[in-house]
Scaffold this motif. Structure first.
Motif, PDB file in Angstrom:
ATOM      1  N   TYR A 131       0.850  -1.190   0.000  1.00  8.44           N
ATOM      2  CA  TYR A 131       0.000   0.000   0.000  1.00  8.44           C
ATOM      3  C   TYR A 131       0.889   1.244   0.000  1.00  8.44           C
ATOM      4  N   VAL A 132       0.686   2.129  -0.960  1.00 11.31           N
ATOM      5  CA  VAL A 132       1.500   3.340  -1.093  1.00 11.31           C
ATOM      6  C   VAL A 132       0.919   4.453  -0.219  1.00 11.31           C
ATOM      7  N   LEU A 133       1.656   4.787   0.843  1.00 14.14           N
ATOM      8  CA  LEU A 133       1.211   5.851   1.743  1.00 14.14           C
ATOM      9  C   LEU A 133       1.569   7.231   1.211  1.00 14.14           C
ATOM     10  N   ASP A 134       2.801   7.368   0.722  1.00 13.55           N
ATOM     11  CA  ASP A 134       3.232   8.654   0.174  1.00 13.55           C
ATOM     12  C   ASP A 134       4.282   8.430  -0.908  1.00 13.55           C
ATOM     13  N   VAL A 135       4.519   9.465  -1.673  1.00 13.91           N
ATOM     14  CA  VAL A 135       5.439   9.402  -2.811  1.00 13.91           C
ATOM     15  C   VAL A 135       6.475  10.513  -2.656  1.00 13.91           C
ATOM     16  N   TYR A 136       7.747  10.146  -2.757  1.00 15.50           N
ATOM     17  CA  TYR A 136       8.813  11.127  -2.567  1.00 15.50           C
ATOM     18  C   TYR A 136       8.996  11.973  -3.826  1.00 15.50           C
ATOM     19  N   PRO A 137       8.991  13.301  -3.675  1.00 18.29           N
ATOM     20  CA  PRO A 137       9.228  14.176  -4.835  1.00 18.29           C
ATOM     21  C   PRO A 137      10.612  13.913  -5.438  1.00 18.29           C
ATOM     22  N   LYS A 138      10.713  14.091  -6.740  1.00 15.48           N
ATOM     23  CA  LYS A 138      11.973  13.963  -7.480  1.00 15.48           C
ATOM     24  C   LYS A 138      12.534  12.536  -7.490  1.00 15.48           C
ATOM     25  N   MET A 139      11.719  11.561  -7.110  1.00 12.90           N
ATOM     26  CA  MET A 139      12.095  10.149  -7.249  1.00 12.90           C
ATOM     27  C   MET A 139      11.238   9.530  -8.349  1.00 12.90           C
ATOM     28  N   PRO A 140      11.671   8.406  -8.931  1.00 17.13           N
ATOM     29  CA  PRO A 140      10.948   7.818 -10.071  1.00 17.13           C
ATOM     30  C   PRO A 140       9.463   7.564  -9.824  1.00 17.13           C
ATOM     31  N   ALA A 141       9.109   7.168  -8.593  1.00 16.28           N
ATOM     32  CA  ALA A 141       7.710   6.839  -8.286  1.00 16.28           C
ATOM     33  C   ALA A 141       6.773   8.021  -8.472  1.00 16.28           C
ATOM     34  N   ALA A 142       7.304   9.240  -8.354  1.00  8.56           N
ATOM     35  CA  ALA A 142       6.466  10.437  -8.457  1.00  8.56           C
ATOM     36  C   ALA A 142       5.791  10.553  -9.818  1.00  8.56           C
ATOM     37  N   LYS A 143       6.390   9.932 -10.841  1.00 12.74           N
ATOM     38  CA  LYS A 143       5.818   9.988 -12.189  1.00 12.74           C
ATOM     39  C   LYS A 143       4.756   8.907 -12.418  1.00 12.74           C
ATOM     40  N   VAL A 144       4.652   7.964 -11.487  1.00 12.15           N
ATOM     41  CA  VAL A 144       3.765   6.813 -11.697  1.00 12.15           C
ATOM     42  C   VAL A 144       2.701   6.687 -10.619  1.00 12.15           C
ATOM     43  N   PHE A 145       3.116   6.707  -9.352  1.00 12.56           N
ATOM     44  CA  PHE A 145       2.204   6.354  -8.270  1.00 12.56           C
ATOM     45  C   PHE A 145       1.529   7.553  -7.631  1.00 12.56           C
ATOM     46  N   LYS A 146       0.377   7.266  -7.009  1.00  8.25           N
ATOM     47  CA  LYS A 146      -0.335   8.222  -6.171  1.00  8.25           C
ATOM     48  C   LYS A 146      -0.582   7.564  -4.814  1.00  8.25           C
ATOM     49  N   PRO A 147      -0.676   8.364  -3.748  1.00  4.47           N
ATOM     50  CA  PRO A 147      -1.018   7.781  -2.450  1.00  4.47           C
ATOM     51  C   PRO A 147      -2.335   7.001  -2.544  1.00  4.47           C
ATOM     52  N   GLY A 148      -2.340   5.804  -1.968  1.00  4.56           N
ATOM     53  CA  GLY A 148      -3.529   4.958  -2.025  1.00  4.56           C
ATOM     54  C   GLY A 148      -3.447   3.858  -3.063  1.00  4.56           C
ATOM     55  N   ASP A 149      -2.449   3.917  -3.965  1.00  7.03           N
ATOM     56  CA  ASP A 149      -2.256   2.826  -4.932  1.00  7.03           C
ATOM     57  C   ASP A 149      -1.825   1.559  -4.199  1.00  7.03           C
ATOM     58  N   ARG A 150      -2.123   0.401  -4.803  1.00  9.57           N
ATOM     59  CA  ARG A 150      -1.705  -0.881  -4.228  1.00  9.57           C
ATOM     60  C   ARG A 150      -0.865  -1.636  -5.247  1.00  9.57           C
ATOM     61  N   ILE A 151       0.402  -1.865  -4.939  1.00  8.42           N
ATOM     62  CA  ILE A 151       1.308  -2.597  -5.828  1.00  8.42           C
ATOM     63  C   ILE A 151       1.098  -4.091  -5.607  1.00  8.42           C
ATOM     64  N   ILE A 152       0.786  -4.809  -6.679  1.00  6.13           N
ATOM     65  CA  ILE A 152       0.465  -6.237  -6.544  1.00  6.13           C
ATOM     66  C   ILE A 152       1.549  -7.150  -7.115  1.00  6.13           C
ATOM     67  N   ARG A 153       2.451  -6.605  -7.948  1.00  4.69           N
ATOM     68  CA  ARG A 153       3.554  -7.432  -8.467  1.00  4.69           C
ATOM     69  C   ARG A 153       4.648  -6.539  -9.042  1.00  4.69           C
ATOM     70  N   VAL A 154       5.851  -7.095  -9.095  1.00  3.51           N
ATOM     71  CA  VAL A 154       6.993  -6.428  -9.708  1.00  3.51           C
ATOM     72  C   VAL A 154       7.719  -7.463 -10.573  1.00  3.51           C
ATOM     73  N   ASP A 155       7.884  -7.169 -11.877  1.00  2.02           N
ATOM     74  CA  ASP A 155       8.540  -8.108 -12.806  1.00  2.02           C
ATOM     75  C   ASP A 155       7.904  -9.496 -12.742  1.00  2.02           C
ATOM     76  N   ASN A 156       6.581  -9.512 -12.658  1.00  2.00           N
ATOM     77  CA  ASN A 156       5.810 -10.759 -12.579  1.00  2.00           C
ATOM     78  C   ASN A 156       6.033 -11.534 -11.282  1.00  2.00           C
ATOM     79  N   HIS A 157       6.713 -10.918 -10.309  1.00  2.00           N
ATOM     80  CA  HIS A 157       6.875 -11.534  -8.988  1.00  2.00           C
ATOM     81  C   HIS A 157       5.774 -11.012  -8.065  1.00  2.00           C
TER      82      HIS A 157
END
Length: 350
Positions: A131-157
């Motif tokens: 569960y994404v609580l917050d997103v750090y400015p100027k880091m890669p996630a800032a271009k993709v995620f918003k608070p409240g998103d739920r990450i369910i897999r990474v590279d099919n893992h």
């Protein structure tokens, strides 16, 4: 001529007054909220009814306009607070709201665990993702995620805990790309993220998110909540008492109107909360006869930072005396303290 000028002047005054109403100052106003009967908020499937009522209490919080600000200057239990007293200076409004809702969900989970353990009922957790609580400015996630998103897999893992997710990312290098599957507003999405090093973190690599486990609690019987936009963790104690009361045949309210506040952890410890004076006022207005207040421990560090600090119980007692209420203020350190007090109450004759 004077008659003709009157209407434009009046219109200008009205516009100015409306502008003052809608213009927000860099402050918030905290004031007594409501005492909500929990039977309409918490439902245990097939649960028992009660003759009295258990209530959670709230603090009303809103951005200040000039009228709110001036009223708070004269109303005793309306308090003017700065933005930095409410949220971290680097935290966006969206992140703050997501965090408050997360705290509410955690509070529900803790309350269910406490009540079900006490009532000897089964429950378990299902891990749903990160569960994404917050997103750090100027880091890669800032271009993709918003608070409240739920990450369910990474590279099919897929992962069974946030620790596994963190370990997988930690083995990568800055510049590596990962393909991330996540859910936003019940819609599944996929994006690619290039990992980067955190500044002042010794070369640590990541996406740039603050995260926690996203878990679903499965209980038998099922518990449902209708909390709407209520956020924060302070209803934990009262949630646990309401759930326990619906799970067990004996009515712990014994016909009384009972309000209170305090966080709860899965082992039943009751924690300190903010704005207890306002919650006492709210409970009194609703006609509560009993109010549970956390009797928290004041550490030397807390005393050093705020020399005049009081326990929640002491604050609640002072407020009750000030407003002249007949409501009984009861100190509690644990769920069992509250339950023991209720078990010793005589049945109320109505």
């Amino acid at each position: 001529m004077k008659h003709k000028l009157r209407y434009p002047v009046t219109l200008i005054i009205v516009i100015l007054l409306l502008a003052l109403f809608f213009y927000r100052l860099p402050y918030y106003i905290e004031k007594p909220g409501m005492a909500h009967e929990l039977e309409s908020i918490v439902k245990v499937q097939g649960g028992y009814d009660d003759k009295g009522k258990l209530m959670l209490t709230t603090v009303q919080l809103g951005k200040a306009n000039i009228y709110d600000y001036l009223l708070a200057k004269v109303k005793k239990y309306d308090e003017i607070v700065s933005v930095n007293q409410i949220k971290d200076k680097n935290q966006t409004d969206e992140e703050y709201n997501v965090y408050q809702l997360y705290l509410m969900e955690s509070s529900k989970h803790n309350a269910i665990q406490m009540a079900y353990k006490k009532a000897n009922k089964p429950y378990h957790f299902i891990y749903k993702g990160v569960y994404v609580l917050d997103v750090y400015p100027k880091m890669p996630a800032a271009k993709v995620f918003k608070p409240g998103d739920r990450i369910i897999r990474v590279d099919n893992h897929t992962f069974t805990s946030s620790e596994q997710f963190i370990h997988y990312i930690a083995e990568k290098r800055a510049g590596d790309k990962v393909r991330v599957g996540y859910i936003r507003n019940n819609e599944e999405k996929t994006d690619e993220i290039t990992l980067a090093s955190f500044k002042d973190a010794g070369g640590k690599v990541g996406m740039g998110i603050g995260l926690v486990d996203d878990r679903e609690l499965i209980s038998k019987p099922k518990v449902s909540f209708q909390t709407n936009s209520i956020g924060g963790p302070s209803a934990g104690l009262m949630f646990s008492l309401e759930i326990y009361n619906q799970l067990t045949k004996q009515d712990i309210t014994k016909g009384y109107s009972i309000a209170g506040t305090g966080t709860i952890d899965p082992d039943g410890k009751v924690g300190r909360i903010g704005g207890i004076d306002k919650k006492v006022v709210a409970a009194d207005k609703e006609g509560a006869e009993i109010f549970f207040a956390p009797n928290d421990d004041i550490t030397p560090e807390m005393k050093k930072a705020v020399p005049k600090i009081k326990t929640n119980y002491q604050e609640a007692l002072a407020t009750a005396k000030d407003i002249g209420t007949k409501m009984k203020i009861v100190p509690v350190k644990t769920f069992d303290d509250a339950l023991s007090y209720l078990e010793k109450l005589p049945q109320k004759n109505r």
